[in-house]
Enzyme design. Sequence first.
Site, PDB file in Angstrom:
ATOM      1  N   ASN A  53       0.842  -1.189   0.000  1.00 24.36           N
ATOM      2  CA  ASN A  53       0.000   0.000   0.000  1.00 24.36           C
ATOM      3  C   ASN A  53       0.882   1.246   0.000  1.00 24.36           C
ATOM      4  O   ASN A  53       1.543   1.553   0.988  1.00 24.36           O
ATOM      5  CB  ASN A  53      -0.913  -0.040   1.234  1.00 24.36           C
ATOM      6  CG  ASN A  53      -1.887   1.116   1.290  1.00 24.36           C
ATOM      7  OD1 ASN A  53      -1.550   2.250   0.966  1.00 24.36           O
ATOM      8  ND2 ASN A  53      -3.092   0.832   1.732  1.00 24.36           N
ATOM      9  N   LYS A  59      -2.471  14.160  11.383  1.00 24.89           N
ATOM     10  CA  LYS A  59      -2.922  12.786  11.586  1.00 24.89           C
ATOM     11  C   LYS A  59      -1.795  11.929  12.171  1.00 24.89           C
ATOM     12  O   LYS A  59      -1.989  11.198  13.143  1.00 24.89           O
ATOM     13  CB  LYS A  59      -3.411  12.178  10.269  1.00 24.89           C
ATOM     14  CG  LYS A  59      -3.852  10.736  10.410  1.00 24.89           C
ATOM     15  CD  LYS A  59      -4.156  10.098   9.072  1.00 24.89           C
ATOM     16  CE  LYS A  59      -4.371   8.602   9.244  1.00 24.89           C
ATOM     17  NZ  LYS A  59      -4.459   7.892   7.989  1.00 24.89           N
ATOM     18  N   LYS A  78       0.208   3.862   2.758  1.00 23.95           N
ATOM     19  CA  LYS A  78       0.716   3.427   4.053  1.00 23.95           C
ATOM     20  C   LYS A  78       2.244   3.563   4.100  1.00 23.95           C
ATOM     21  O   LYS A  78       2.802   4.007   5.100  1.00 23.95           O
ATOM     22  CB  LYS A  78       0.299   1.970   4.306  1.00 23.95           C
ATOM     23  CG  LYS A  78       0.315   1.570   5.755  1.00 23.95           C
ATOM     24  CD  LYS A  78       0.072   0.083   5.926  1.00 23.95           C
ATOM     25  CE  LYS A  78      -1.374  -0.283   5.935  1.00 23.95           C
ATOM     26  NZ  LYS A  78      -1.553  -1.696   6.368  1.00 23.95           N
ATOM     27  N   ASP A  85      -0.853  -4.616  11.504  1.00 23.87           N
ATOM     28  CA  ASP A  85      -2.242  -4.934  11.228  1.00 23.87           C
ATOM     29  C   ASP A  85      -3.058  -3.922  11.996  1.00 23.87           C
ATOM     30  O   ASP A  85      -2.745  -3.595  13.148  1.00 23.87           O
ATOM     31  CB  ASP A  85      -2.608  -6.369  11.632  1.00 23.87           C
ATOM     32  CG  ASP A  85      -3.844  -6.861  10.890  1.00 23.87           C
ATOM     33  OD1 ASP A  85      -4.164  -6.310   9.816  1.00 23.87           O
ATOM     34  OD2 ASP A  85      -4.500  -7.796  11.372  1.00 23.87           O
ATOM     35  N   THR A  86      -4.045  -3.386  11.332  1.00 26.66           N
ATOM     36  CA  THR A  86      -4.861  -2.330  11.910  1.00 26.66           C
ATOM     37  C   THR A  86      -6.321  -2.707  11.824  1.00 26.66           C
ATOM     38  O   THR A  86      -6.762  -3.283  10.827  1.00 26.66           O
ATOM     39  CB  THR A  86      -4.629  -0.993  11.163  1.00 26.66           C
ATOM     40  OG1 THR A  86      -3.278  -0.597  11.350  1.00 26.66           O
ATOM     41  CG2 THR A  86      -5.553   0.102  11.663  1.00 26.66           C
ATOM     42  N   TYR A 135     -10.931   3.676   6.302  1.00 26.29           N
ATOM     43  CA  TYR A 135     -12.087   4.265   6.982  1.00 26.29           C
ATOM     44  C   TYR A 135     -11.862   5.723   7.387  1.00 26.29           C
ATOM     45  O   TYR A 135     -12.718   6.319   8.050  1.00 26.29           O
ATOM     46  CB  TYR A 135     -12.416   3.457   8.247  1.00 26.29           C
ATOM     47  CG  TYR A 135     -12.836   2.035   7.971  1.00 26.29           C
ATOM     48  CD1 TYR A 135     -14.175   1.713   7.725  1.00 26.29           C
ATOM     49  CD2 TYR A 135     -11.913   0.999   7.972  1.00 26.29           C
ATOM     50  CE1 TYR A 135     -14.568   0.407   7.491  1.00 26.29           C
ATOM     51  CE2 TYR A 135     -12.298  -0.311   7.731  1.00 26.29           C
ATOM     52  CZ  TYR A 135     -13.624  -0.603   7.488  1.00 26.29           C
ATOM     53  OH  TYR A 135     -14.019  -1.895   7.249  1.00 26.29           O
ATOM     54  N   ASP A 136     -10.735   6.317   7.001  1.00 25.21           N
ATOM     55  CA  ASP A 136     -10.411   7.681   7.408  1.00 25.21           C
ATOM     56  C   ASP A 136     -11.536   8.690   7.160  1.00 25.21           C
ATOM     57  O   ASP A 136     -11.756   9.577   7.981  1.00 25.21           O
ATOM     58  CB  ASP A 136      -9.123   8.166   6.729  1.00 25.21           C
ATOM     59  CG  ASP A 136      -7.868   7.521   7.310  1.00 25.21           C
ATOM     60  OD1 ASP A 136      -7.977   6.731   8.274  1.00 25.21           O
ATOM     61  OD2 ASP A 136      -6.772   7.802   6.790  1.00 25.21           O
ATOM     62  N   ARG A 143      -1.532   4.390  14.068  1.00 21.35           N
ATOM     63  CA  ARG A 143      -0.319   3.923  13.397  1.00 21.35           C
ATOM     64  C   ARG A 143       0.872   4.781  13.825  1.00 21.35           C
ATOM     65  O   ARG A 143       1.958   4.279  14.075  1.00 21.35           O
ATOM     66  CB  ARG A 143      -0.493   3.947  11.874  1.00 21.35           C
ATOM     67  CG  ARG A 143       0.685   3.320  11.134  1.00 21.35           C
ATOM     68  CD  ARG A 143       0.401   3.112   9.660  1.00 21.35           C
ATOM     69  NE  ARG A 143      -0.629   2.083   9.468  1.00 21.35           N
ATOM     70  CZ  ARG A 143      -1.878   2.325   9.067  1.00 21.35           C
ATOM     71  NH1 ARG A 143      -2.274   3.536   8.789  1.00 21.35           N
ATOM     72  NH2 ARG A 143      -2.737   1.343   8.929  1.00 21.35           N
TER      73      ARG A 143
END
Length: 193
Positions: A11, A174, A14, A70-71, A153-154, A180
């Site tokens: 990603n 953020k 990310k 993992d989130t 989902y931000d 994270r």
Amino acid sequence: MKRSLVFATGNQHKLEEVQGLLGKDFALSCLREVGITEEIPETALTLHENALQKAQYVFEKCGCACFADDTGLEIEALNGEPGVFSARYAGSQKDSVANMQLVIEKLQGVANRKAQFRTVIAYIDAAGNETLFEGKVEGKIIDTPTGVQGFGYDPIFVPDGYVKTFAELPMEVKNSMSHRGRAIQKLVDFLNT
């Protein structure tokens, strides 16, 4: 000299977010850059186990210092859903829009909008030693996706103390208080000791 780390992600959003958190002392590589193009298994039932499973997979393939995360978005009124299944909540296609829509539908008419993002990072050093780090941020879910920054989902998550969603906040804001960001900061502190 920069320290090399492999981040178990494909990603790009990310990767950029985490590189910004790690700073210029680290050279971060993604999976593709170390020749891992296949999907890494994520078959565990907890964030801790999934992060460790991914990190172990990368370490076995490249034998170098690496980490995986993992989130999960955990919504109080949905008994912690989507949790470990956040990326695939609306199906295996990992469609962020469909995932958000399913959350909004499930919360229709529900007053309790409390939620938290939780990230677990599994780090494996070059010698194979494993360490886990966790970060979380609490907030609430809104009904209308708002903003274009971030991912996942931000656009429907408003962190406590703010009126804007993660997707509306500048990346540096953020990162300063995100789940994270908090987990990565623990990793950075550990790496710098």
